[in-house]
Structure formats: C-alpha cells, structure tokens
Design a protein around this motif. Sequence first.
Motif: not given
Length: 157
Positions: A1-15, A139-141, A144-154
């Motif tokens: 979640m977040g405002v438009s342009g924060c990368g939700k779609t890009s992060v979601g697709k990679l996740l 501002e993280k690559p 790295e964002i996806v890695s943080i999500i997968t690690k935190k949420l196992r």
Amino acid sequence: MGVSGCGKTSVGKLLSQKTNLPFYDADNFHSDINIKKMKSNMPLTDDDRKPWLETLAYRIKEWELTGGAILACSALKEKYREILCSQTDSIIWVYLQGTFEVINTRLKKRNQHYMKSPLLQSQFDTLEVPKYGLHISIEKPINEIVSIITKKLRLNE
C-alpha cells in the motif's frame, strides 16, 4: 500500500515471482467513471472509492480461498483498509513509504498510467499512515524491498 508512484506494482510483481502467489493491481478494478475522473486530474471521493473497495474486499476473500494473492492497492485511509479487511482477517500490510519529492519525480516520468503527478498532493493529503504492518522505504532497491518483505513475513524465496 501507499500513494501512487511508490512502487506498489513493481514490488508486487517481483514479490509474486518470488512467492508464486498471483499478483493483482487494484487499479485494474476501478470503474470507467473513476478512471475518467483521475485522467481529468480530479481526485476520487470516498463515495467514488467505496464500490471499488467493496469489490476488492470480495476478491481478497476469493483469493484467500485459493491460497492467497498479492494486491497492490493505495489503501490510503484507515477506513479504506477496514473495508478491505471486512471479508477476512488475514491481510498482511506492507506500506511503501517515500517523500513527495521522490514520488513526484517518478510520476513525472510515467507515461502509461492515468494517475499523473498533479493528483499526488491529494493522495498525500488523504494518506493515513498505518500504525501496523511493515513500513519500507522506497529509496531501497526493489530487490532489497522484496527481500525484506519475504524475510520478515517468512515467505518462500
């Protein structure tokens, strides 16, 4: 979640690729009227958003029954998130946070999307930052964002 342009779609697709969960973009569930309004640089009202959010809540329930999904959705206000959670209690929230300046620069470079930079301020004005979930700087690559999500949420990597 977040405002438009924060990368939700890009992060979601990679996740989605990393977890083998299907990805959906909430923007694809907007009515033609809402899209036309946003293309005209008119912010949506709560009344505009309500049927859209209710549709998403129903879909979230459906996706949960088939093993889950990843949904990129602005979910700017707490009452919007409450509607999204109305059919289930298993949503895991990830808030992609960034400054107006960083996100505005991104939006100015975007050509294909109907949400343009003039509406960004209205999104920041509407945003109620959740006090729960994962908060990750955009501002993280992206990897790295996806890695943080997968690690935190196992989640499966």
